[in-house]
Enzyme design. Structure first.
Site, PDB file in Angstrom:
ATOM      1  N   THR A 138       0.874  -1.189   0.000  1.00 53.09           N
ATOM      2  CA  THR A 138       0.000   0.000   0.000  1.00 53.09           C
ATOM      3  C   THR A 138       0.908   1.235   0.000  1.00 53.09           C
ATOM      4  O   THR A 138       1.350   1.661  -1.048  1.00 53.09           O
ATOM      5  CB  THR A 138      -0.963  -0.008   1.201  1.00 53.09           C
ATOM      6  N   LYS A 162       3.435  -6.944   4.053  1.00 52.95           N
ATOM      7  CA  LYS A 162       3.225  -5.541   3.692  1.00 52.95           C
ATOM      8  C   LYS A 162       2.877  -4.779   4.959  1.00 52.95           C
ATOM      9  O   LYS A 162       2.350  -5.343   5.925  1.00 52.95           O
ATOM     10  CB  LYS A 162       2.127  -5.382   2.651  1.00 52.95           C
ATOM     11  N   THR A 218      -1.572  -2.957  10.696  1.00 54.81           N
ATOM     12  CA  THR A 218      -2.110  -3.090   9.351  1.00 54.81           C
ATOM     13  C   THR A 218      -1.041  -3.710   8.545  1.00 54.81           C
ATOM     14  O   THR A 218      -0.237  -3.063   7.916  1.00 54.81           O
ATOM     15  CB  THR A 218      -2.500  -1.799   8.684  1.00 54.81           C
ATOM     16  N   GLU A 276       6.068   4.591   7.578  1.00 57.97           N
ATOM     17  CA  GLU A 276       5.671   5.854   6.951  1.00 57.97           C
ATOM     18  C   GLU A 276       6.387   7.057   7.538  1.00 57.97           C
ATOM     19  O   GLU A 276       6.234   7.389   8.709  1.00 57.97           O
ATOM     20  CB  GLU A 276       4.165   6.068   7.133  1.00 57.97           C
ATOM     21  N   ASN A 316      -0.140  10.709   7.129  1.00 61.31           N
ATOM     22  CA  ASN A 316      -1.354  10.229   7.780  1.00 61.31           C
ATOM     23  C   ASN A 316      -2.433  11.300   7.900  1.00 61.31           C
ATOM     24  O   ASN A 316      -3.506  11.046   8.437  1.00 61.31           O
ATOM     25  CB  ASN A 316      -1.016   9.645   9.146  1.00 61.31           C
ATOM     26  N   SER A 366      -6.608   6.269   5.071  1.00 59.30           N
ATOM     27  CA  SER A 366      -6.240   4.852   5.024  1.00 59.30           C
ATOM     28  C   SER A 366      -7.059   4.117   6.056  1.00 59.30           C
ATOM     29  O   SER A 366      -7.617   4.714   6.946  1.00 59.30           O
ATOM     30  CB  SER A 366      -4.752   4.651   5.297  1.00 59.30           C
TER      31      SER A 366
END
Lengths: 396, 396
Positions: free
Chosen positions: B155, B177, B188, B268, B391, B396
């Site tokens: 993602t 992932k 996640t 991230e 974010n 998401s």
């Protein structure tokens, strides 16, 4: 006026050179009586700054004559030397206040002086500067010195926080500092509350704890609890009016609720104040656990910064609360953001495009658990670039 | 190779149009046997996506023939319709895989197909596109398709994550992932692990749980746990080599530890990977609670972003752990950052200027509780401008 709004108090705030900015950094609050009732709520962090250890002991008799507060250094994690610095500060305040004593009853002991510090952890205070500040503050004590004192306890705060609640013949005043690190169980937050009501020490303690529980304990800027958090109540009895637990709690709560809301509004780098209300929980503790799960979700808080009413992140946060803490059926959860029910029965509700987060600083999130009738609101802030900047560029 | 490194597996990854980017977004992994042993560890979030509910049920018999995974949509909080979409996806995979069946034993039922989804919460999947992707993936299944599959589940990941552990005559392969939302109890994060060892279903389940507990469960990028986290183990038995619990756990742990470390490295917006090690705790749980308190401190993580070895924030975080969870004396705590003991016995240690955080992406924080002999390491990331940006700007 703030803490000097009630009768029987003098205060001062001076610049002693502890803060690099050169601003006011030492505050002194004196209770002139006739009563010297005192209570304190202190951080539950196991790592406790020297002034917290001192104040816990000093207030245990339910009485205090003065509070000395400094910004420019937390005096936390400073070992036995740091505790000796706090002790010496209290002794110095006691000596200065006793110097004009005309009767033995006016003599102040070190144990009558409560101490609060805020600033960087792990650095010794410049004691000479601090004691010089005590002298200067004692020399400028005034019955309208509340505003100066409120300024002297500011760290990264952009505005001084004060509040007053007037009652029939008596008053409650308050000041607070804190602009980040607000967390349940208190935060890097100092607050002094004063009243001229005639109050029993046990009632003072119970009222202060009750007011703190539903106000300061329900703001949570970033989930971090500090080593120095202190809320102190001083009652002079100068009004001559006796109050009971219920009316005292209500008046103190009015002041601490206002101060708590001001802390959220001034939180470091925030662009939104977020009220998370959890309704229809089985118990207050269950509602509180769910609300705190949301207020501690970095993902949700970052989404609010982006003006995105991301209810999926609200659900994901609430879903981390164990069932034994908060019984609910995930398939019945409703979520509203600013009045728009974006999630219904655990699934998609109204279109998220109907929510306009850009228009206001305040955001209201409501989660309905459909499990009971308890309700709690916790305030937090969004997670912003400026929060990261302020907490990475500056030590605290 | 990754998941196709062990014998008995084919895989594919195709672009089905679910991701706006147009990249690969549907992966298919098929276990050609002779054994079809399967186990799964699923999110403990009470809000569970449809594919998680499906997979929990489908794997409960300890067997599976295939896993279908999609990015571009989490199929979470999508109600009964979302569950029907997952069900129909599994049926479609089963029908496609059965179409070339020559014996009844080759027939695949929907209950033999595990499903994983990742992406935005609260949005229905484009089922037509997904089923088209299944057809395309089934048509391109290959014994070297592991890399394509690993790409199709990305993602916000910037790189595909794969790992292989070779043993004497058998192999374990894996893909994962996840680039944010990593949290204890899984994140996640989707991961498929394969092995050609001959494994009993109960052993497979125990080995996967043990490996997950000490690897995936010990990365915590932002404390947020997702609705879709899934780790699946498939064992084909194609090597003919039987393995026991201990050696299987060790080999899977080698793969999941590598994947977990890759997830942290690709988190991230992070600029530092932080290993928080808590030593000399009374129990593993006590050490874990203290380590997680530090890895969840936004203040500490922001300080690391600013290359500030702020040990006061480490102490303040550890101090929030209740004594009944982790007994220790706050006045004995030691903290080292990259080998420099900046805090000794709860107070000031070596000068913080000796710590250079700017030189390396990796930061090692060690906390000594002086209370027992248990030790745990949890990995996290710093809190950066880019984390907030990614974010807040993207749902998401």
């Amino acid at each position: 006026m703030s803490i000097t709004a009630p009768a029987g108090f003098r205060a001062a705030g001076v610049a002693a050179g502890l803060k690099a900015s050169g601003g006011r950094d030492v505050a002194l609050v004196v209770n002139d009586g006739p009563r010297r009732t005192a209570a304190a709520v202190l951080t539950t962090n196991r790592v406790q700054a020297a002034p917290v250890v001192w104040t816990r002991q000093a207030v245990s008799d339910g009485a205090a004559r003065a509070v000395v507060l400094n910004s420019g250094g937390a005096n936390a994690c400073t070992g036995p030397e740091g505790f000796a610095d706090t002790h010496r500060t209290a002794e110095h305040v006691a000596a200065v206040l006793s110097s004009g004593a005309s009767t033995p009853d006016d003599e102040v002991g070190a144990g009558d002086v409560l101490v609060c510090s805020t600033g960087l952890i792990g650095i010794r205070l410049d004691l000479e500067a601090l004691l010089g500040g005590v002298d200067a503050a004692a020399g400028s004590l005034a019955a309208d010195g509340g505003a100066d004192a409120a300024h002297a306890i500011m760290t990264t705060d952009t505005v001084a926080k004060t509040a007053v609640a007037e009652r029939d013949g008596w008053t409650v005043g308050g000041m607070a500092k804190g602009a980040g690190m607000l967390a349940p169980g208190l935060a890097t937050m100092l607050s002094v509350i004063t009243t001229d009501a005639v109050v029993d020490p046990a009632v003072a303690d119970a009222a202060l704890r009750a007011a703190t529980r539903t106000t300061f304990d329900r703001v949570d800027s970033d989930g971090c609890m500090s080593t120095n958090d202190t809320v102190i109540l001083l009652a002079s009895g100068a009004s001559g009016v006796e109050t009971g637990l219920e009316e005292l709690t209500a008046a103190i709560t009015e002041v601490t609720a206002s101060l708590a809301r001001q802390l959220v509004a001034d939180a470091e780098g925030a662009s939104h104040d977020i009220a998370v209300t959890v309704r229809n929980a089985t118990t207050e503790d269950a509602a509180l656990a769910c609300a705190r799960a949301v207020t501690r979700s970095n993902l949700f808080k970052a989404a609010v910064f982006g003006n995105d009413p991301n209810w999926g992140r609200v659900l994901a946060a609430v879903g981390t609360v164990p069932p034994e803490v908060a019984p609910f059926d995930p398939l019945t959860l409703d979520v509203s953001v600013n009045g728009v029910q974006v999630c219904r029965a655990g699934g998609v509700g109204e279109p998220r495009e109907l929510v306009d987060l850009a228009a206001d600083r305040e955001v209201h999130v409501e989660v309905d658990l459909h499990a009971g009738d308890a309700e709690v609101t916790v305030w937090t802030n969004d997670l912003t670039h400026d929060y990261v900047h302020e907490n990475s560029a500056y030590s605290s």
